[in-house]
Motif scaffolding. Structure first.
Motif, short mmCIF file in Angstrom:
data_model
loop_
_atom_site.label_atom_id
_atom_site.label_comp_id
_atom_site.label_asym_id
_atom_site.label_seq_id
_atom_site.Cartn_x
_atom_site.Cartn_y
_atom_site.Cartn_z
N VAL A 16 0.83 -1.19 0.00
CA VAL A 16 0.00 0.00 0.00
C VAL A 16 0.87 1.25 0.00
O VAL A 16 2.07 1.20 0.29
N SER A 17 0.26 2.35 -0.33
CA SER A 17 0.96 3.63 -0.30
C SER A 17 1.52 3.87 1.09
O SER A 17 0.85 3.60 2.09
N SER A 19 4.17 2.34 2.37
CA SER A 19 4.85 1.17 2.94
C SER A 19 6.36 1.20 2.72
O SER A 19 7.07 0.37 3.28
N SER A 85 1.80 -0.81 -6.36
CA SER A 85 1.00 -1.28 -5.23
C SER A 85 0.59 -2.74 -5.43
O SER A 85 0.58 -3.50 -4.47
N LEU A 87 -2.11 -4.37 -5.61
CA LEU A 87 -2.96 -4.71 -4.49
C LEU A 87 -3.75 -6.02 -4.65
O LEU A 87 -4.05 -6.67 -3.66
N ASP A 108 4.91 -5.17 3.97
CA ASP A 108 3.70 -5.27 4.76
C ASP A 108 3.98 -4.77 6.18
O ASP A 108 5.12 -4.89 6.65
N PRO A 111 -0.80 -0.88 9.93
CA PRO A 111 -1.44 0.25 9.25
C PRO A 111 -1.19 1.61 9.92
O PRO A 111 -1.10 2.63 9.24
N LEU A 131 -5.72 5.46 2.50
CA LEU A 131 -5.07 4.26 3.02
C LEU A 131 -6.08 3.16 3.33
O LEU A 131 -5.86 1.99 2.98
N GLN A 134 -7.12 1.33 0.31
CA GLN A 134 -6.06 0.45 -0.18
C GLN A 134 -5.98 -0.82 0.67
O GLN A 134 -5.82 -1.92 0.15
N LEU A 135 -6.06 -0.65 1.98
CA LEU A 135 -6.01 -1.82 2.86
C LEU A 135 -7.19 -2.75 2.63
O LEU A 135 -7.05 -3.98 2.68
N THR A 137 -8.69 -3.16 -0.22
CA THR A 137 -8.50 -3.77 -1.53
C THR A 137 -7.38 -4.80 -1.51
O THR A 137 -7.41 -5.77 -2.28
N LEU A 138 -6.39 -4.61 -0.64
CA LEU A 138 -5.19 -5.45 -0.63
C LEU A 138 -5.50 -6.94 -0.47
O LEU A 138 -6.17 -7.35 0.47
#
Length: 171
Positions: A16-17, A19, A85, A87, A108, A111, A131, A134-135, A137-138
């Protein structure tokens, strides 16, 4: 049909952005002497504008971007490091269709550590408010995918050491 063995390698530094993808990718490229690219530079202006406005990208937004990354990997004259990313598994599957031995280095971590990093950086189009999307979606790197998951709560140099050792990377 299996993919033929490629003469070149690609390491996709994913996560994720916030990281630490850019930092780790730059160190890894310097260590190996490989070309390095920042996937954010491949986004069309419309994607950047959406993210800047706090609007999450859709799969339709990401597809042409991912295809351009895959094409860049395939056209590169040697082994490469690229941040992305990546994801979802489907995104990684697309990247693996590049004409290279594509492996993933998944950064990883906690968060809240990532959120603090995002809040501290300046002049980046990805706001901390995205964020959570993104989390959500990951899809974390799976054991059957070629790559390595590392915890970001360590010095970037240690992450690079681990990646070189465990992914069997050579300059």
């Amino acid at each position: 049909m299996t993919k033929p063995v490629a003469d070149t390698s690609a390491v996709v530094v994913m996560g994720v952005s916030g990281s630490g993808k850019t930092t780790v990718a730059e160190l890894l490229a310097r260590r190996l002497g490989w070309q390095e690219a920042e996937a954010d530079d491949f986004h069309p202006a419309a994607n950047v504008a959406k993210m800047h406005d706090g609007i999450p990208l859709t799969d339709a937004d990401r597809l042409p971007w991912l295809e351009s990354l895959r094409n860049w990997i395939s056209a590169a004259p040697g082994s490469v490091i690229i941040t992305c990313s990546a994801l979802k598994r489907s995104y990684r599957d697309l990247l693996q269709t590049a004409d290279a031995d594509v492996r993933f280095l998944h950064l990883d971590g906690d968060p809240e550590v990532i959120r603090r990093r995002m809040t501290a950086r300046q002049d980046h189009f990805m706001p901390p408010a995205l964020l959570d999307s993104q989390l959500d979606t990951l899809e974390r790197l799976q054991p059957d995918e070629p790559g390595l998951v590392v915890d970001i709560d360590q010095a970037p140099e240690r992450i690079v050491d681990q990646a070189v050792r465990e992914l069997g990377l050579r300059s």
